[in-house]
Design a protein around this motif. Structure first.
Motif, PDB file in Angstrom:
ATOM      1  N   THR A   1      -4.033  13.728   0.454  1.00  0.00           N
ATOM      2  CA  THR A   1      -2.887  14.725   0.614  1.00  0.00           C
ATOM      3  C   THR A   1      -3.019  15.274   2.091  1.00  0.00           C
ATOM      4  O   THR A   1      -3.898  15.089   2.838  1.00  0.00           O
ATOM      5  CB  THR A   1      -3.090  15.915  -0.220  1.00  0.00           C
ATOM      6  N   THR A   2      -1.684  15.962   2.376  1.00  0.00           N
ATOM      7  CA  THR A   2      -1.332  16.581   3.554  1.00  0.00           C
ATOM      8  C   THR A   2      -0.817  18.053   3.181  1.00  0.00           C
ATOM      9  O   THR A   2      -0.191  17.988   2.084  1.00  0.00           O
ATOM     10  CB  THR A   2      -0.651  15.471   4.350  1.00  0.00           C
ATOM     11  N   PRO A   3      -0.988  18.957   4.014  1.00  0.00           N
ATOM     12  CA  PRO A   3      -0.188  20.220   3.870  1.00  0.00           C
ATOM     13  C   PRO A   3       1.140  20.216   4.486  1.00  0.00           C
ATOM     14  O   PRO A   3       1.667  21.380   4.241  1.00  0.00           O
ATOM     15  CB  PRO A   3      -1.188  21.292   4.685  1.00  0.00           C
ATOM     16  N   ASN A   4       1.664  19.040   5.056  1.00  0.00           N
ATOM     17  CA  ASN A   4       2.992  19.002   5.645  1.00  0.00           C
ATOM     18  C   ASN A   4       3.722  18.234   4.826  1.00  0.00           C
ATOM     19  O   ASN A   4       3.361  16.818   5.024  1.00  0.00           O
ATOM     20  CB  ASN A   4       2.804  18.773   6.991  1.00  0.00           C
ATOM     21  N   LEU A   5       4.661  18.632   4.292  1.00  0.00           N
ATOM     22  CA  LEU A   5       5.721  17.621   3.400  1.00  0.00           C
ATOM     23  C   LEU A   5       6.565  16.470   4.293  1.00  0.00           C
ATOM     24  O   LEU A   5       6.387  15.346   3.805  1.00  0.00           O
ATOM     25  CB  LEU A   5       7.035  18.418   2.755  1.00  0.00           C
ATOM     26  N   MET A   6       6.724  16.896   5.611  1.00  0.00           N
ATOM     27  CA  MET A   6       7.459  15.519   6.499  1.00  0.00           C
ATOM     28  C   MET A   6       6.195  14.822   6.680  1.00  0.00           C
ATOM     29  O   MET A   6       6.631  13.507   6.938  1.00  0.00           O
ATOM     30  CB  MET A   6       8.200  16.328   7.633  1.00  0.00           C
ATOM     31  N   GLU A   7       5.177  15.347   7.067  1.00  0.00           N
ATOM     32  CA  GLU A   7       4.170  14.457   7.281  1.00  0.00           C
ATOM     33  C   GLU A   7       3.705  13.349   6.372  1.00  0.00           C
ATOM     34  O   GLU A   7       3.363  12.419   6.420  1.00  0.00           O
ATOM     35  CB  GLU A   7       2.776  15.197   7.719  1.00  0.00           C
ATOM     36  N   ALA A   8       3.693  13.937   5.077  1.00  0.00           N
ATOM     37  CA  ALA A   8       3.510  13.119   4.040  1.00  0.00           C
ATOM     38  C   ALA A   8       4.512  11.802   3.929  1.00  0.00           C
ATOM     39  O   ALA A   8       4.095  10.588   3.613  1.00  0.00           O
ATOM     40  CB  ALA A   8       3.614  13.841   2.548  1.00  0.00           C
ATOM     41  N   ASP A   9       5.662  12.223   4.072  1.00  0.00           N
ATOM     42  CA  ASP A   9       6.868  11.050   3.970  1.00  0.00           C
ATOM     43  C   ASP A   9       6.440  10.100   5.378  1.00  0.00           C
ATOM     44  O   ASP A   9       6.653   8.862   5.040  1.00  0.00           O
ATOM     45  CB  ASP A   9       8.189  11.845   4.476  1.00  0.00           C
ATOM     46  N   THR A  10       6.038  10.686   6.416  1.00  0.00           N
ATOM     47  CA  THR A  10       5.753   9.656   7.570  1.00  0.00           C
ATOM     48  C   THR A  10       4.496   8.926   7.414  1.00  0.00           C
ATOM     49  O   THR A  10       4.753   7.527   7.854  1.00  0.00           O
ATOM     50  CB  THR A  10       5.442  10.464   8.822  1.00  0.00           C
ATOM     51  N   ASP A  11       3.544   9.608   6.719  1.00  0.00           N
ATOM     52  CA  ASP A  11       2.355   8.841   6.359  1.00  0.00           C
ATOM     53  C   ASP A  11       2.599   7.592   5.377  1.00  0.00           C
ATOM     54  O   ASP A  11       2.053   6.449   5.432  1.00  0.00           O
ATOM     55  CB  ASP A  11       1.283   9.766   5.945  1.00  0.00           C
ATOM     56  N   ARG A  12       3.522   7.782   4.661  1.00  0.00           N
ATOM     57  CA  ARG A  12       3.687   6.767   3.484  1.00  0.00           C
ATOM     58  C   ARG A  12       4.506   5.781   4.211  1.00  0.00           C
ATOM     59  O   ARG A  12       4.429   4.761   3.866  1.00  0.00           O
ATOM     60  CB  ARG A  12       4.583   7.436   2.343  1.00  0.00           C
ATOM     61  N   ALA A  13       5.396   6.085   5.119  1.00  0.00           N
ATOM     62  CA  ALA A  13       5.972   5.099   6.067  1.00  0.00           C
ATOM     63  C   ALA A  13       4.910   4.117   6.630  1.00  0.00           C
ATOM     64  O   ALA A  13       5.181   3.000   6.745  1.00  0.00           O
ATOM     65  CB  ALA A  13       7.036   5.494   6.982  1.00  0.00           C
ATOM     66  N   LEU A  14       4.047   4.866   7.149  1.00  0.00           N
ATOM     67  CA  LEU A  14       3.099   4.241   7.984  1.00  0.00           C
ATOM     68  C   LEU A  14       2.015   3.053   6.924  1.00  0.00           C
ATOM     69  O   LEU A  14       1.950   1.888   7.217  1.00  0.00           O
ATOM     70  CB  LEU A  14       1.782   5.200   8.386  1.00  0.00           C
ATOM     71  N   VAL A  15       1.686   3.592   5.735  1.00  0.00           N
ATOM     72  CA  VAL A  15       1.297   2.944   4.712  1.00  0.00           C
ATOM     73  C   VAL A  15       2.133   1.695   4.364  1.00  0.00           C
ATOM     74  O   VAL A  15       1.552   0.513   4.088  1.00  0.00           O
ATOM     75  CB  VAL A  15       1.073   3.729   3.286  1.00  0.00           C
ATOM     76  N   ALA A  16       3.507   1.971   4.014  1.00  0.00           N
ATOM     77  CA  ALA A  16       4.296   0.820   3.759  1.00  0.00           C
ATOM     78  C   ALA A  16       4.413  -0.441   4.864  1.00  0.00           C
ATOM     79  O   ALA A  16       4.809  -1.475   4.737  1.00  0.00           O
ATOM     80  CB  ALA A  16       5.826   1.341   3.658  1.00  0.00           C
ATOM     81  N   ALA A  17       4.036   0.015   6.280  1.00  0.00           N
ATOM     82  CA  ALA A  17       4.280  -0.884   7.439  1.00  0.00           C
ATOM     83  C   ALA A  17       3.039  -1.662   7.687  1.00  0.00           C
ATOM     84  O   ALA A  17       3.033  -2.821   8.112  1.00  0.00           O
ATOM     85  CB  ALA A  17       4.479  -0.090   8.631  1.00  0.00           C
ATOM     86  N   ALA A  18       1.814  -1.450   6.778  1.00  0.00           N
ATOM     87  CA  ALA A  18       0.673  -2.079   7.299  1.00  0.00           C
ATOM     88  C   ALA A  18       0.052  -2.812   6.013  1.00  0.00           C
ATOM     89  O   ALA A  18       0.430  -2.380   4.903  1.00  0.00           O
ATOM     90  CB  ALA A  18      -0.562  -0.928   7.581  1.00  0.00           C
ATOM     91  N   ASP A  19      -0.477  -4.109   6.334  1.00  0.00           N
ATOM     92  CA  ASP A  19      -1.096  -4.862   5.314  1.00  0.00           C
ATOM     93  C   ASP A  19      -2.161  -4.428   4.481  1.00  0.00           C
ATOM     94  O   ASP A  19      -2.524  -4.742   3.327  1.00  0.00           O
ATOM     95  CB  ASP A  19      -1.493  -6.265   6.038  1.00  0.00           C
ATOM     96  N   ARG A  20      -2.913  -3.475   5.421  1.00  0.00           N
ATOM     97  CA  ARG A  20      -4.293  -2.839   4.956  1.00  0.00           C
ATOM     98  C   ARG A  20      -4.228  -1.482   5.505  1.00  0.00           C
ATOM     99  O   ARG A  20      -3.903  -1.174   6.356  1.00  0.00           O
ATOM    100  CB  ARG A  20      -5.500  -3.740   5.588  1.00  0.00           C
ATOM    101  N   LEU A  21      -4.933  -0.675   4.459  1.00  0.00           N
ATOM    102  CA  LEU A  21      -4.949   0.827   4.422  1.00  0.00           C
ATOM    103  C   LEU A  21      -6.425   1.114   4.863  1.00  0.00           C
ATOM    104  O   LEU A  21      -7.236   0.782   3.680  1.00  0.00           O
ATOM    105  CB  LEU A  21      -4.272   1.619   3.416  1.00  0.00           C
ATOM    106  N   VAL A  22      -6.809   1.697   5.879  1.00  0.00           N
ATOM    107  CA  VAL A  22      -8.184   2.046   5.927  1.00  0.00           C
ATOM    108  C   VAL A  22      -8.092   3.583   6.269  1.00  0.00           C
ATOM    109  O   VAL A  22      -7.537   4.175   7.219  1.00  0.00           O
ATOM    110  CB  VAL A  22      -8.857   1.585   7.244  1.00  0.00           C
TER     111      VAL A  22
END
Length: 262
Positions: A185-206
């Motif tokens: 989780t994150t305390p920032n709603l827009m940061e959550a959207d951006t983090d999900r976009a990062l997750v979608a762009a990557a083959d593996r999540l660390v």
């Protein structure tokens, strides 16, 4: 000593050490356990600390509380350095990797400056600066646009759009909190959207998270625990957290905090 003076002194000790015990305070101030308990109750009612069995700790932050980058950088510095050191071992030369915003990912960036041929995509101003100043000439650093947060992240529609067409090998994600129910989780709603976009762009999540992140819940979930291919944490992670995370994430990696000094 007046009650108000004693309570101020108690609050200073909690802020300095993170927690206090009733019996220790009673001996220090020469008063009864009951008197200390009343002091703690008063401070608890004012929202200045949290009562726990036998003592008190710092009051927990709200789900939208977002400390600045500098304030976070001095917390659990040894643990974060150890996590960053282990995470750096996962990055091969020539990889295309993303680093989200965060103090642990900034620590990782410092350990990637000598890795040849890297392409690093980030929404973190400190990460971009570290690699711009200290990185190799054959590295490429891509900084998303967006709105700046207190933690020096760039978030919002511009950041999400910049990430939409990318295909990356690895994402190293720093998080505000982890829970069995809410995931990462994150305390920032827009940061959550951006983090999900990062997750979608990557083959593996660390995911990189020190032990204090367990049990903290920000206002917005990024992804569930089972989305993480690897979670790197430190050896102060609680046994119940290890059990849950060991069952849910792809691989749980625990590192001694002393590794950060090596």
């Amino acid at each position: 000593m007046l009650a108000r003076q004693r309570q101020a002194a108690i609050l200073e000790r909690v802020r300095a050490s993170g927690g206090v015990r009733v019996t220790d305070l009673a001996g220090e101030f020469g008063v009864s356990d009951m008197t200390i308990r009343r002091d703690l109750e008063t401070l608890h009612e004012q929202g200045l600390l949290a009562k726990v069995h036998g003592g008190a700790t710092l009051a927990g932050p709200g789900s939208t509380d977002e400390p600045g980058f500098h304030a976070k950088s001095v917390r659990q510095a040894g643990e974060k350095a150890a996590i960053a050191a282990r995470a750096a071992q996962l990055v091969p030369p020539g990889a295309a990797v993303a680093l989200s915003a965060g103090t642990t990912t900034a620590g990782l960036a410092r350990r990637l400056v000598d890795v040849p041929g890297l392409t690093v995509v980030t929404n973190s101003l400190p990460v971009a600066e570290i690699l711009h100043v200290g990185g190799r000439p054959d590295q490429t650093v891509v900084l998303t646009g967006g709105v700046r947060t207190p933690s020096d992240a760039l978030v919002g529609p511009l950041a999400v759009a910049a990430l939409g067409a990318l295909h990356l090998d690895l994402l190293f994600l720093g998080v505000h909190g982890i829970s069995e129910r809410a995931g990462f989780t994150t305390p920032n709603l827009m940061e959550a959207d951006t983090d999900r976009a990062l997750v979608a762009a990557a083959d593996r999540l660390v995911v990189l998270a020190d032990h204090t992140k367990w049990g903290t819940v920000g206002i917005s979930s990024i992804v569930g625990l089972d989305a993480a291919d690897v979670l790197v944490s430190d050896d102060r992670l609680a046994p119940d957290a290890r059990r849950v995370l060991g069952d849910r994430v792809g691989e749980l990696v625990i590192v001694p905090a002393t590794e950060g000094a090596q």
